[in-house]
Write an enzyme that holds these catalytic residues in place. Structure first.
Site, PDB file in Angstrom:
ATOM      1  N   THR A   1     -11.480 -35.754  29.520  1.00 31.66           N
ATOM      2  CA  THR A   1     -11.432 -36.910  28.629  1.00 31.66           C
ATOM      3  C   THR A   1     -10.099 -37.626  28.769  1.00 31.66           C
ATOM      4  O   THR A   1      -9.080 -37.022  29.126  1.00 31.66           O
ATOM      5  CB  THR A   1     -11.568 -36.500  27.150  1.00 31.66           C
ATOM      6  OG1 THR A   1     -10.401 -35.744  26.766  1.00 31.66           O
ATOM      7  CG2 THR A   1     -12.811 -35.707  26.895  1.00 31.66           C
ATOM      8  N   ASP A   2     -10.095 -38.926  28.475  1.00 33.19           N
ATOM      9  CA  ASP A   2      -8.820 -39.575  28.221  1.00 33.19           C
ATOM     10  C   ASP A   2      -8.244 -38.923  26.967  1.00 33.19           C
ATOM     11  O   ASP A   2      -8.965 -38.369  26.139  1.00 33.19           O
ATOM     12  CB  ASP A   2      -9.017 -41.077  28.025  1.00 33.19           C
ATOM     13  CG  ASP A   2      -7.748 -41.865  28.307  1.00 33.19           C
ATOM     14  OD1 ASP A   2      -6.652 -41.265  28.286  1.00 33.19           O
ATOM     15  OD2 ASP A   2      -7.846 -43.084  28.549  1.00 33.19           O
ATOM     16  N   TRP A   3      -6.936 -38.984  26.826  1.00 30.09           N
ATOM     17  CA  TRP A   3      -6.262 -38.225  25.772  1.00 30.09           C
ATOM     18  C   TRP A   3      -6.716 -38.704  24.392  1.00 30.09           C
ATOM     19  O   TRP A   3      -6.535 -39.853  24.015  1.00 30.09           O
ATOM     20  CB  TRP A   3      -4.746 -38.344  25.933  1.00 30.09           C
ATOM     21  CG  TRP A   3      -4.146 -37.194  26.685  1.00 30.09           C
ATOM     22  CD1 TRP A   3      -3.134 -36.377  26.262  1.00 30.09           C
ATOM     23  CD2 TRP A   3      -4.506 -36.708  27.990  1.00 30.09           C
ATOM     24  NE1 TRP A   3      -2.858 -35.413  27.224  1.00 30.09           N
ATOM     25  CE2 TRP A   3      -3.694 -35.592  28.289  1.00 30.09           C
ATOM     26  CE3 TRP A   3      -5.460 -37.095  28.942  1.00 30.09           C
ATOM     27  CZ2 TRP A   3      -3.788 -34.881  29.475  1.00 30.09           C
ATOM     28  CZ3 TRP A   3      -5.548 -36.383  30.141  1.00 30.09           C
ATOM     29  CH2 TRP A   3      -4.732 -35.289  30.385  1.00 30.09           C
TER      30      TRP A   3
END
Length: 820
Positions: free
Chosen positions: A228-230
């Site tokens: 995932t993106d953060w």
């Protein structure tokens, strides 16, 4: 499965623990099974590994690393081999800093010039972006570590990026927004893919089975890791089902338990978890091998020189009236502009790099190639007007033969998390240019910015060198170009419109509330301007000047590709980008007039001729058919065009291609705007005909209670007075900070508070806040202030006790439960 034996020894809780980070940048380790943590670091154009407290916003300084030109700059090189070389250097520095996964390159399309993260992305064209990304990925991974191509997919605005729903038709999705990722996966063989924050047609990207399983896994046969993106995880179990292995950063065990519970309740089979663990273990073990070799010291000077080489091939000469460039040594030059003193060389946000060295134009004035008579600042970097600075600059300019003016966009204008508000250069810089023109018309502008800008002032300059954001050695690269030591060879990887209102997404960017509609379909960039006959552009896609000239001749066309001769007809050596465009001559299916399908960069000495071959590939003639749900080829004549730019076609011929005889996918009568190509003002009815379904209501429902995926921005409509007060306070704080000149802090408020969905406060705080506490916050927001405060305090107390118990357990137990 590759690691079945190891997985069979793991408990369900241990397997689930691997699916979330250990902290902000590391994965979880399991010491008893020899599974180490691996480190992920930002790095589209340089390593950002933080030595101090971790953050995702670029606030805390990182370990020094080479700051290479950004992707928007590298794209202008049109050089796959150079991108690969840069990748090799990035990979070496990653190994040196013990980074397993380098979070880049970014390859989202430049749908709008105002998208705040355009400086991190390559192009408006998917073929060019994909090829350069594949080269860079190969270079990075040649060192044994992993690249992580991002942000998958259709992540084309920063405003409300963590919850906006992108509405796009299937054909446009495939042809425009996924093709670069397809090339990166199939040709670059990236080991990791980062999912985007946004939703795609109603589902978050990392939960979208069509995107993650049907396309990425089944169609492209990708067997790597999705991270995932953060803070980009919404429903952890739904993400796991879609094949999203790794959630970052840590959720302090909260989402791990959600996975375990889902298995216990039969919501998912444990085999789904096992498959994800297997892929993550492969990434862990294969990248760890890179650190088993004898460590090699990174030659910082050599890497700085590589950054300069990349910049030299990427900087573009856009105007050279009366051959004012290269500057002659006998010409007295006045250096003017704040960016000459403090160079603008990279964007802001998670990609910010702490450079090992940093060249500034003023530092280079003592070198003999440039006959400088002095420097004046001329303007304030952040837009404050100053008549005194202008007057001093004009006084210097009067004494010069040539004015070298450094202008552009500042660091807080181009930043992650925020879209630009206009395409204009700050007014105080234009006021300076106007004043200089009155006293000296021999002006050469060095422009520094990461995206397209309007240039109504271009008639007042004789030379224009676009440096983009050219990294730590960019100042030296610019100097070598303006003095003639290097012949410029960069070509634009994006179109420069005359004004923002001319852009195809003008009426549909950005999505402000629930959704953003991609009504222009496949007509982005030059694909739109080619068909919109009444819309001129300032500089076309693929454009760039040289100090020499090139002639194209002897084109030979076959079923496999095209060959031609190219000759340097000037007096100095140079490099030319030969561009292959293909246009289908049938009008049965709406298409752009032409599309880039190949390119190569050729180095030629003065008078030299070389034969160039560009081969066709599986993407040359294809289109995506929404009826057959697969790639097809239309039986038709295809115009094969060889050009020096998208509007500068030098050679052309026609070839008939036998197609796949698929049924026509569209009813032409229902899509008149798309067939005309003038798709900048498509009605909602026609867009729905293209989509095949109704579009969602793009406006927030002001009557419903706010929930996890709503934002502070929506608190203006909240039932709770306290929430409405907080909203007004944040708006006031942003305005005040901006007025006081604290623009970085003002931007941070908008990015990490104003547009953050409530769930993000749990996902981005590393366990300091959990979802039960967010429930309490939402009670406050929705009008139950005291109940919500009690809930937050109660859940916070539980969390502190739980963490304390975990800490005591971990320090008092070891091995098979033996007490230390």
């Amino acid at each position: 499965m590759k690691y079945r034996d190891i997985i069979s020894e793991m408990t369900r809780e241990e397997k689930a623990s691997l699916m979330s980070g250990k902290d902000f940048w590391q994965t979880m380790d399991i010491e008893r099974l020899g599974i180490p943590s691996i480190f992920l670091a930002d790095g589209p154009h340089g390593i950002r590994k933080q030595a101090e407290a971790a953050d995702h916003l670029g606030l805390n300084e990182s370990i020094p690393a080479t700051c290479f030109p950004t992707a928007a700059t590298v794209a202008n090189s049109w050089n796959e081999k150079l991108a690969m070389q840069m990748g090799v250097h990035l990979g070496k520095e990653a190994v040196d800093q013990k980074v397993n996964v380098l979070l880049g390159p970014g390859i989202n399309m430049k749908r709008s010039p105002l998208a705040g993260r355009n400086f991190e992305y390559f192009s408006e064209d998917p073929y060019l972006a994909g090829k350069l990304a594949a080269g860079m990925i190969k270079g990075i991974q040649s060192q044994g570590i992993s690249a992580c191509v991002k942000h998958f997919a259709v992540n084309n605005q920063e405003e409300r990026r963590m919850s906006i729903d992108t509405i796009v038709d299937e054909r446009t999705l495939r042809e425009i927004y996924l093709t670069a990722f397809e090339i990166a996966v199939k040709e670059g063989e990236t080991k990791a893919v980062m999912s985007a924050y946004n939703m795609l047609n109603g589902e978050y990207t990392n939960e979208n089975l069509h995107l993650m399983k049907e396309i990425l896994r089944d169609e492209w046969h990708y067997d790597g890791v999705v991270v995932t993106d953060w803070g980009g995880s919404n429903d952890r179990v739904a993400g796991l089902i879609a094949g999203n292995e790794l959630e970052m950063p840590t959720a302090a065990g909260e989402t791990n338990q959600e996975i375990v519970t889902a298995i216990e309740r039969g919501k998912i089979k444990e085999d789904v978890l096992d498959q994800c663990v297997d892929r993550l273990l492969d990434l862990i073990f294969t990248t760890e091998e890179a650190f088993n070799q004898e460590p090699k010291m990174v030659d910082k000077t050599a890497h700085h020189q590589m950054a300069q080489l990349v910049a030299e091939e990427s900087i573009i000469l856009l105007k050279n009236e009366a051959n004012i460039l290269p500057l002659q040594q006998d010409k007295k030059v006045a250096i003017i502009g704040d960016f000459a003193k403090e160079t603008r060389y990279q964007g802001a946000g998670s990609s910010i790099v702490n450079p090992t060295f940093l060249d500034h134009p003023l530092d280079l004035l003592e070198e003999p190639e440039l006959n400088s008579i002095g420097y004046e600042q001329g303007f304030d970097r952040y837009g404050k007007r100053s008549a005194r600075k202008i007057n001093k600059a004009c006084a210097l300019a009067k004494q010069a033969d040539v004015v070298l003016l450094y202008i552009g966009l500042d660091e807080v204008t181009e930043a992650e998390g925020l879209d630009r508000q206009s395409m204009e250069i700050p007014a105080n810089q234009i006021e300076l240019l106007d004043a200089l023109y009155e006293v000296n018309s021999n002006i050469v502008v060095v422009l520094s910015c990461g995206a397209a800008v309007e240039m109504p002032w271009i008639t007042k300059v004789k030379g224009l060198v676009h440096a983009y954001l050219s990294g730590q050695a960019g100042a030296k690269a610019v100097q070598r170009i303006i003095t003639g030591a290097v012949n410029p060879s960069g070509k634009l990887a994006e179109t420069y419109p005359l004004q923002y209102e001319d852009t195809p997404a003008y009426h549909q960017f950005p999505g402000k509330e629930v959704s953003v509609e991609y009504r222009e379909g496949p007509y982005i960039g030059y694909r739109y301007y080619d068909r919109a006959d009444d819309v001129d552009v300032l500089f076309p896609f693929g454009y760039g000047l040289s100090y020499t000239t090139f002639a194209y001749s002897d084109m030979q066309l076959s079923k496999d590709g095209v060959t031609l001769n190219i000759t340097n007809t000037g007096k100095v050596a140079g490099k030319e980008v030969v561009q292959l465009y293909v246009g289908c001559q049938s009008r049965a299916i709406f298409r752009p007039e032409k599309e880039l399908k190949g390119f190569t960069k050729v180095a030629l000495n003065a008078g030299e001729t070389k034969k160039v071959t560009i081969r066709f590939d599986d993407k040359t003639f294809r289109y995506f058919n929404v009826k057959t749900n697969q790639w097809e080829i239309e039986s038709a004549d295809y115009k094969i065009m060889i050009g020096a730019a998208s509007d500068d076609i030098r050679l052309e011929d026609t070839i008939f291609v036998e197609g796949t005889e698929a049924p026509l996918p569209y009813n032409k009568d229902t899509l008149p705007t798309y067939y005309s190509g003038k798709a900048n003002q498509v009605s909602v009815e026609e867009f729905e005909a293209l989509l095949g379904h109704k579009v969602p209501n793009p406006k927030w429902d002001r009557t419903k209670p706010l929930d996890y995926n709503d934002t502070i921005a929506q608190c203006q409509y909240a039932k709770g007075r306290f929430a409405r007060f907080v909203f007004r306070l944040i708006k006031f704080s942003h305005k005040l900070l901006w007025k006081l000149g604290k623009r970085d802090t003002a931007n941070l408020i908008m990015m990490s508070v104003y547009h953050m969905p409530f769930r993000g406060y749990a996902r981005m705080t590393g366990g300091v806040i959990n979802m039960p506490m967010v429930d309490g916050v939402l009670m406050i927001v929705n009008g139950h202030f005291f109940k919500g405060v009690r809930h937050v305090l109660r859940e916070r107390k539980k969390l502190v006790k739980l963490n304390k118990d975990k800490g005591e357990f971990s320090t008092s137990k070891t091995g098979e439960g033996e007490v230390l």
